[in-house]
Motif scaffolding. Structure first.
Motif, PDB file in Angstrom:
ATOM      1  N   LEU A 159      -7.328 -43.519  28.763  1.00 14.78           N
ATOM      2  CA  LEU A 159      -5.866 -43.869  28.914  1.00 14.78           C
ATOM      3  C   LEU A 159      -5.910 -42.908  27.696  1.00 14.78           C
ATOM      4  O   LEU A 159      -4.232 -42.323  27.298  1.00 14.78           O
ATOM      5  CB  LEU A 159      -4.959 -45.012  29.400  1.00 14.78           C
ATOM      6  N   LEU A 160      -6.539 -44.232  26.315  1.00 12.70           N
ATOM      7  CA  LEU A 160      -5.610 -43.405  24.661  1.00 12.70           C
ATOM      8  C   LEU A 160      -6.278 -41.695  24.772  1.00 12.70           C
ATOM      9  O   LEU A 160      -5.009 -41.562  24.350  1.00 12.70           O
ATOM     10  CB  LEU A 160      -6.990 -44.252  24.199  1.00 12.70           C
ATOM     11  N   ALA A 161      -7.027 -41.820  25.320  1.00  5.34           N
ATOM     12  CA  ALA A 161      -7.026 -39.718  25.484  1.00  5.34           C
ATOM     13  C   ALA A 161      -5.957 -39.274  25.954  1.00  5.34           C
ATOM     14  O   ALA A 161      -5.417 -37.838  25.502  1.00  5.34           O
ATOM     15  CB  ALA A 161      -8.712 -39.990  26.211  1.00  5.34           C
ATOM     16  N   LEU A 162      -6.043 -39.488  26.957  1.00  6.00           N
ATOM     17  CA  LEU A 162      -4.647 -39.272  27.974  1.00  6.00           C
ATOM     18  C   LEU A 162      -3.785 -38.922  27.153  1.00  6.00           C
ATOM     19  O   LEU A 162      -2.417 -37.984  26.559  1.00  6.00           O
ATOM     20  CB  LEU A 162      -4.536 -39.783  29.091  1.00  6.00           C
ATOM     21  N   ALA A 163      -3.309 -40.480  26.796  1.00  8.57           N
ATOM     22  CA  ALA A 163      -1.760 -40.735  25.712  1.00  8.57           C
ATOM     23  C   ALA A 163      -2.036 -39.631  24.122  1.00  8.57           C
ATOM     24  O   ALA A 163      -0.848 -39.429  24.222  1.00  8.57           O
ATOM     25  CB  ALA A 163      -1.901 -42.599  25.123  1.00  8.57           C
TER      26      ALA A 163
ATOM     27  N   GLU B  20       3.830 -26.906   6.743  1.00  3.41           N
ATOM     28  CA  GLU B  20       3.977 -27.588   7.823  1.00  3.41           C
ATOM     29  C   GLU B  20       2.581 -27.943   7.726  1.00  3.41           C
ATOM     30  O   GLU B  20       2.701 -28.735   9.091  1.00  3.41           O
ATOM     31  CB  GLU B  20       3.794 -25.648   8.890  1.00  3.41           C
ATOM     32  N   GLY B  21       1.232 -27.598   7.609  1.00  2.32           N
ATOM     33  CA  GLY B  21       0.071 -28.533   7.032  1.00  2.32           C
ATOM     34  C   GLY B  21       0.084 -29.754   6.984  1.00  2.32           C
ATOM     35  O   GLY B  21      -0.583 -30.545   8.271  1.00  2.32           O
ATOM     36  N   TYR B  22       1.291 -30.199   5.847  1.00  2.41           N
ATOM     37  CA  TYR B  22       0.663 -32.052   5.834  1.00  2.41           C
ATOM     38  C   TYR B  22       1.932 -32.431   6.936  1.00  2.41           C
ATOM     39  O   TYR B  22       1.313 -33.740   6.997  1.00  2.41           O
ATOM     40  CB  TYR B  22       1.205 -32.565   4.008  1.00  2.41           C
ATOM     41  N   LEU B  23       2.914 -31.902   6.920  1.00  2.00           N
ATOM     42  CA  LEU B  23       3.707 -32.723   7.588  1.00  2.00           C
ATOM     43  C   LEU B  23       3.016 -32.468   8.782  1.00  2.00           C
ATOM     44  O   LEU B  23       3.338 -33.228  10.049  1.00  2.00           O
ATOM     45  CB  LEU B  23       4.820 -31.681   7.741  1.00  2.00           C
ATOM     46  N   ALA B  24       2.363 -31.467   9.991  1.00  5.82           N
ATOM     47  CA  ALA B  24       1.534 -31.642  10.818  1.00  5.82           C
ATOM     48  C   ALA B  24       0.308 -33.054  11.408  1.00  5.82           C
ATOM     49  O   ALA B  24       0.764 -33.510  11.925  1.00  5.82           O
ATOM     50  CB  ALA B  24       0.949 -30.996  11.153  1.00  5.82           C
ATOM     51  N   VAL B  25      -0.457 -32.573   9.377  1.00  4.98           N
ATOM     52  CA  VAL B  25      -0.782 -34.725   9.713  1.00  4.98           C
ATOM     53  C   VAL B  25      -0.182 -35.542  10.162  1.00  4.98           C
ATOM     54  O   VAL B  25      -1.162 -36.397   9.874  1.00  4.98           O
ATOM     55  CB  VAL B  25      -1.888 -33.799   8.499  1.00  4.98           C
ATOM     56  N   ALA B  26       0.862 -35.585   9.349  1.00  4.33           N
ATOM     57  CA  ALA B  26       1.364 -37.084   9.364  1.00  4.33           C
ATOM     58  C   ALA B  26       2.167 -37.611  10.690  1.00  4.33           C
ATOM     59  O   ALA B  26       2.297 -38.507  10.801  1.00  4.33           O
ATOM     60  CB  ALA B  26       2.664 -36.596   7.842  1.00  4.33           C
ATOM     61  N   ARG B  27       2.664 -36.277  11.346  1.00  8.28           N
ATOM     62  CA  ARG B  27       2.730 -36.467  12.844  1.00  8.28           C
ATOM     63  C   ARG B  27       1.680 -36.847  13.854  1.00  8.28           C
ATOM     64  O   ARG B  27       1.942 -37.904  14.122  1.00  8.28           O
ATOM     65  CB  ARG B  27       3.203 -35.624  13.223  1.00  8.28           C
ATOM     66  N   VAL B  28       0.954 -36.420  13.517  1.00  8.92           N
ATOM     67  CA  VAL B  28      -0.929 -36.498  14.153  1.00  8.92           C
ATOM     68  C   VAL B  28      -1.075 -38.242  14.151  1.00  8.92           C
ATOM     69  O   VAL B  28      -1.401 -39.375  14.627  1.00  8.92           O
ATOM     70  CB  VAL B  28      -1.494 -35.987  14.155  1.00  8.92           C
ATOM     71  N   ALA B  29      -0.744 -38.279  12.982  1.00  8.71           N
ATOM     72  CA  ALA B  29      -1.487 -39.513  12.422  1.00  8.71           C
ATOM     73  C   ALA B  29       0.149 -40.917  12.705  1.00  8.71           C
ATOM     74  O   ALA B  29      -1.070 -41.795  13.372  1.00  8.71           O
ATOM     75  CB  ALA B  29      -1.225 -39.607  10.436  1.00  8.71           C
TER      76      ALA B  29
ATOM     77  N   ALA C 233       1.175 -40.502  15.892  1.00  3.21           N
ATOM     78  CA  ALA C 233       0.388 -40.040  17.547  1.00  3.21           C
ATOM     79  C   ALA C 233      -0.165 -40.920  17.443  1.00  3.21           C
ATOM     80  O   ALA C 233      -0.250 -42.103  18.543  1.00  3.21           O
ATOM     81  CB  ALA C 233       0.901 -39.070  18.160  1.00  3.21           C
ATOM     82  N   LEU C 234      -1.401 -41.380  16.391  1.00  2.00           N
ATOM     83  CA  LEU C 234      -2.883 -41.778  16.262  1.00  2.00           C
ATOM     84  C   LEU C 234      -2.283 -43.421  16.093  1.00  2.00           C
ATOM     85  O   LEU C 234      -2.970 -44.481  17.154  1.00  2.00           O
ATOM     86  CB  LEU C 234      -3.602 -41.469  15.327  1.00  2.00           C
ATOM     87  N   SER C 235      -1.221 -43.725  15.632  1.00  2.00           N
ATOM     88  CA  SER C 235      -0.281 -44.985  15.703  1.00  2.00           C
ATOM     89  C   SER C 235      -0.566 -46.008  16.544  1.00  2.00           C
ATOM     90  O   SER C 235      -0.206 -47.119  16.870  1.00  2.00           O
ATOM     91  CB  SER C 235       0.328 -45.828  14.334  1.00  2.00           C
ATOM     92  N   SER C 236       0.766 -44.866  17.708  1.00  2.00           N
ATOM     93  CA  SER C 236       1.100 -44.798  18.091  1.00  2.00           C
ATOM     94  C   SER C 236       0.511 -45.678  19.927  1.00  2.00           C
ATOM     95  O   SER C 236       0.800 -46.551  21.116  1.00  2.00           O
ATOM     96  CB  SER C 236       2.048 -44.118  19.192  1.00  2.00           C
ATOM     97  N   LEU C 237      -1.251 -44.740  19.565  1.00  2.00           N
ATOM     98  CA  LEU C 237      -1.898 -45.248  20.624  1.00  2.00           C
ATOM     99  C   LEU C 237      -2.072 -47.467  20.346  1.00  2.00           C
ATOM    100  O   LEU C 237      -2.116 -47.556  21.747  1.00  2.00           O
ATOM    101  CB  LEU C 237      -3.340 -44.591  20.805  1.00  2.00           C
TER     102      LEU C 237
ATOM    103  N   GLY D 292       5.263 -39.561  17.777  1.00  2.00           N
ATOM    104  CA  GLY D 292       5.093 -38.417  16.513  1.00  2.00           C
ATOM    105  C   GLY D 292       6.097 -38.211  15.708  1.00  2.00           C
ATOM    106  O   GLY D 292       6.539 -37.702  14.677  1.00  2.00           O
ATOM    107  N   ARG D 293       7.408 -38.524  16.230  1.00  2.00           N
ATOM    108  CA  ARG D 293       7.997 -38.637  14.734  1.00  2.00           C
ATOM    109  C   ARG D 293       8.247 -40.189  14.109  1.00  2.00           C
ATOM    110  O   ARG D 293       8.652 -40.875  14.314  1.00  2.00           O
ATOM    111  CB  ARG D 293       9.970 -39.091  16.200  1.00  2.00           C
TER     112      ARG D 293
END
Length: 232
Positions: free
Chosen positions: A4-8, A77-86, A88-92, A128-129
């Motif tokens: 489920l976490l992988a899907l999320a 674009e690079g560091y914004l993508a990293v921040a958004r992925v971070a 998303a990870l926290s939302s798990l 991711g927002r």
């Protein structure tokens, strides 16, 4: 749960790159722009930060992510993508919390509730927002998962964690104060010493941390919160 976490995570990361635009101006001006200003020394200062009614904690945290990610992934674009992925990870953590709540009833409940939390559109789209509403939702789900345990499981350590989550949620979204008090009342009931004191102690940690950040940024403990009511 790992599936489920992988899907999320897959759905959230896909949404980040499928919908790269801003949903609300606050995503930029209230968090990422302030993080950029702190990390790189220049940026727009909106009136909320000029008037001192916004907590600097999240901009401080993302400034650190920007400063770390920029040499490795480039920018913006690079560091914004990293921040958004971070984000998303926290939302798990919210997905895991909902799964654990369902598991207390049955494995079927755990699977259904976990699947909903992993794939529900709003959860995925906003994960991711950089909005305090989305971040506070994750913290609240964790707190509610910890709080909805049996009485035997409500140990002092768990009550400290519940209080920490409720306090952190309050600092992220002061507008949730009434609802958070109701949640605390549900857990604490009339057990002042056994439950309320540990929860209060746990909740004090984020309050002190956010208050100290306000002191550093604005010169007053919890300045952004007291000043917010002064502006209304």
């Amino acid at each position: 749960m790992l599936g489920l976490l992988a899907l999320a995570l897959l759905t959230r990361v896909s949404a980040i790159f499928a919908f790269p635009s801003l949903h609300h101006p606050d995503e930029n001006f209230q968090l990422f722009e302030q993080a950029h200003r702190l990390a790189f020394g220049f940026g727009i200062v909106p009136w909320e930060f000029a008037a001192g009614i916004r907590s600097p904690v999240l901009p401080f945290l993302f400034a650190g992510i920007f400063a770390f990610a920029e040499p490795l992934f480039g920018g913006p674009e690079g560091y914004l993508a990293v921040a958004r992925v971070a984000l998303a990870l926290s939302s798990l953590a919210g997905v895991a919390a909902v799964y654990r709540m369902g598991q207390r009833t049955s494995s079927t409940h755990a699977l259904i509730t976990g699947l909903v939390a992993a794939t529900w559109f709003e959860f995925v789209y906003f994960a991711g927002r950089p909005l305090t509403e989305a971040i506070a939702t994750t913290v609240l789900l964790v707190g509610l998962s910890l709080a909805t345990a049996s009485e035997d499981e409500l140990t002092r350590r768990r009550l400290l964690a519940v209080g920490f989550c409720l306090g952190l949620c309050l600092m992220l979204r002061i507008q949730l104060a009434v609802g958070l008090f109701v949640a605390a009342l549900f857990v604490g009931q009339l057990h002042l010493r056994a439950r309320w004191w540990p929860m209060a102690l746990g909740g004090l940690v984020p309050v002190v941390a956010f208050g100290a950040a306000d002191w550093i940024a604005y010169g007053g403990f919890l300045h952004s919160y007291t000043n917010t009511f002064g502006q209304t």
